[in-house]
Design a protein around this motif. Structure first.
Motif, short mmCIF file in Angstrom:
data_model
loop_
_atom_site.label_atom_id
_atom_site.label_comp_id
_atom_site.label_asym_id
_atom_site.label_seq_id
_atom_site.Cartn_x
_atom_site.Cartn_y
_atom_site.Cartn_z
N ARG A 12 0.86 -1.18 0.00
CA ARG A 12 0.00 0.00 0.00
C ARG A 12 0.90 1.23 0.00
O ARG A 12 1.75 1.38 0.86
CB ARG A 12 -0.89 0.04 1.23
N ARG A 13 0.70 2.09 -0.99
CA ARG A 13 1.47 3.34 -1.06
C ARG A 13 0.54 4.49 -0.76
O ARG A 13 -0.47 4.68 -1.42
CB ARG A 13 2.09 3.49 -2.44
N PRO A 17 4.92 6.03 4.80
CA PRO A 17 5.80 5.05 4.16
C PRO A 17 5.01 3.83 3.67
O PRO A 17 3.98 3.48 4.24
CB PRO A 17 6.76 4.65 5.28
N ALA A 18 5.49 3.23 2.59
CA ALA A 18 4.84 2.05 2.02
C ALA A 18 4.76 0.93 3.06
O ALA A 18 5.68 0.75 3.86
CB ALA A 18 5.60 1.56 0.80
N LEU A 19 3.65 0.21 3.05
CA LEU A 19 3.45 -0.90 3.97
C LEU A 19 3.27 -2.17 3.15
O LEU A 19 2.43 -2.22 2.25
CB LEU A 19 2.20 -0.65 4.83
N ALA A 20 4.07 -3.18 3.42
CA ALA A 20 3.97 -4.46 2.72
C ALA A 20 3.51 -5.54 3.69
O ALA A 20 4.02 -5.62 4.81
CB ALA A 20 5.31 -4.85 2.13
N ALA A 30 -2.65 -2.44 -9.73
CA ALA A 30 -1.66 -3.06 -10.61
C ALA A 30 -1.15 -4.32 -9.95
O ALA A 30 -1.19 -4.46 -8.73
CB ALA A 30 -0.50 -2.10 -10.86
N GLU A 31 -0.68 -5.24 -10.78
CA GLU A 31 -0.09 -6.48 -10.28
C GLU A 31 1.29 -6.61 -10.89
O GLU A 31 1.45 -6.51 -12.11
CB GLU A 31 -0.96 -7.67 -10.71
N LEU A 32 2.30 -6.80 -10.06
CA LEU A 32 3.68 -6.89 -10.51
C LEU A 32 4.26 -8.23 -10.08
O LEU A 32 3.86 -8.78 -9.06
CB LEU A 32 4.52 -5.77 -9.90
N SER A 33 5.21 -8.71 -10.83
CA SER A 33 5.93 -9.92 -10.42
C SER A 33 7.38 -9.77 -10.85
O SER A 33 7.70 -9.04 -11.77
CB SER A 33 5.30 -11.17 -11.04
N GLY A 34 8.23 -10.44 -10.13
CA GLY A 34 9.65 -10.40 -10.45
C GLY A 34 10.47 -10.62 -9.20
O GLY A 34 9.93 -10.87 -8.12
N PRO A 35 11.79 -10.54 -9.33
CA PRO A 35 12.66 -10.72 -8.17
C PRO A 35 12.40 -9.63 -7.13
O PRO A 35 12.23 -8.46 -7.47
CB PRO A 35 14.07 -10.58 -8.75
N ALA A 36 12.34 -10.02 -5.88
CA ALA A 36 12.00 -9.09 -4.79
C ALA A 36 12.91 -7.87 -4.77
O ALA A 36 12.43 -6.75 -4.59
CB ALA A 36 12.05 -9.82 -3.46
N ASP A 37 14.21 -8.06 -4.97
CA ASP A 37 15.12 -6.91 -4.90
C ASP A 37 14.81 -5.89 -5.99
O ASP A 37 14.81 -4.69 -5.75
CB ASP A 37 16.58 -7.36 -4.94
N GLN A 38 14.46 -6.36 -7.19
CA GLN A 38 14.15 -5.44 -8.28
C GLN A 38 12.79 -4.76 -8.08
O GLN A 38 12.62 -3.59 -8.39
CB GLN A 38 14.17 -6.19 -9.62
N GLY A 42 12.14 -0.80 -7.78
CA GLY A 42 11.20 -0.18 -8.72
C GLY A 42 10.09 0.57 -8.01
O GLY A 42 9.70 1.66 -8.44
N LEU A 43 9.57 0.01 -6.91
CA LEU A 43 8.51 0.68 -6.17
C LEU A 43 8.98 1.98 -5.52
O LEU A 43 8.18 2.84 -5.19
CB LEU A 43 7.94 -0.26 -5.10
N ARG A 44 10.28 2.13 -5.37
CA ARG A 44 10.84 3.35 -4.79
C ARG A 44 11.49 4.23 -5.86
O ARG A 44 12.29 5.10 -5.57
CB ARG A 44 11.86 2.99 -3.71
N ASN A 45 11.13 3.96 -7.13
CA ASN A 45 11.63 4.74 -8.27
C ASN A 45 13.15 4.76 -8.36
O ASN A 45 13.74 5.76 -8.72
CB ASN A 45 11.08 6.17 -8.24
N ARG A 46 13.80 3.66 -8.00
CA ARG A 46 15.26 3.56 -8.07
C ARG A 46 15.73 2.79 -9.30
O ARG A 46 16.90 2.79 -9.63
CB ARG A 46 15.82 2.88 -6.82
#
Length: 51
Positions: A12-13, A17-20, A30-38, A42-46
């Motif tokens: 939740r953004r 701060p974002a809560l997971a 939206a639904e995203l999938s991929g490696p957790a580190d990426q 991405g969720l922090r615009n990095r």
């Protein structure tokens, strides 16, 4: 903690701060999938969200 390849997390953004949480909670914009580190970067615009 390894949640496995089929783990579902809800992020939740808001102005706060974002809560997971490790669950599928509520409707998603939206639904995203991929490696957790990426995904975390991405969720922090990095970096770009994995495709």
């Amino acid at each position: 903690m390894d949640a496995g390849p089929d783990a579902v997390w809800t992020v939740r953004r808001t102005a706060a701060p974002a809560l997971a949480v490790r669950a599928a909670e509520g409707a998603a914009e939206a639904e995203l999938s991929g490696p957790a580190d990426q995904l975390c970067l991405g969720l922090r615009n990095r970096t770009a969200i994995p495709r």
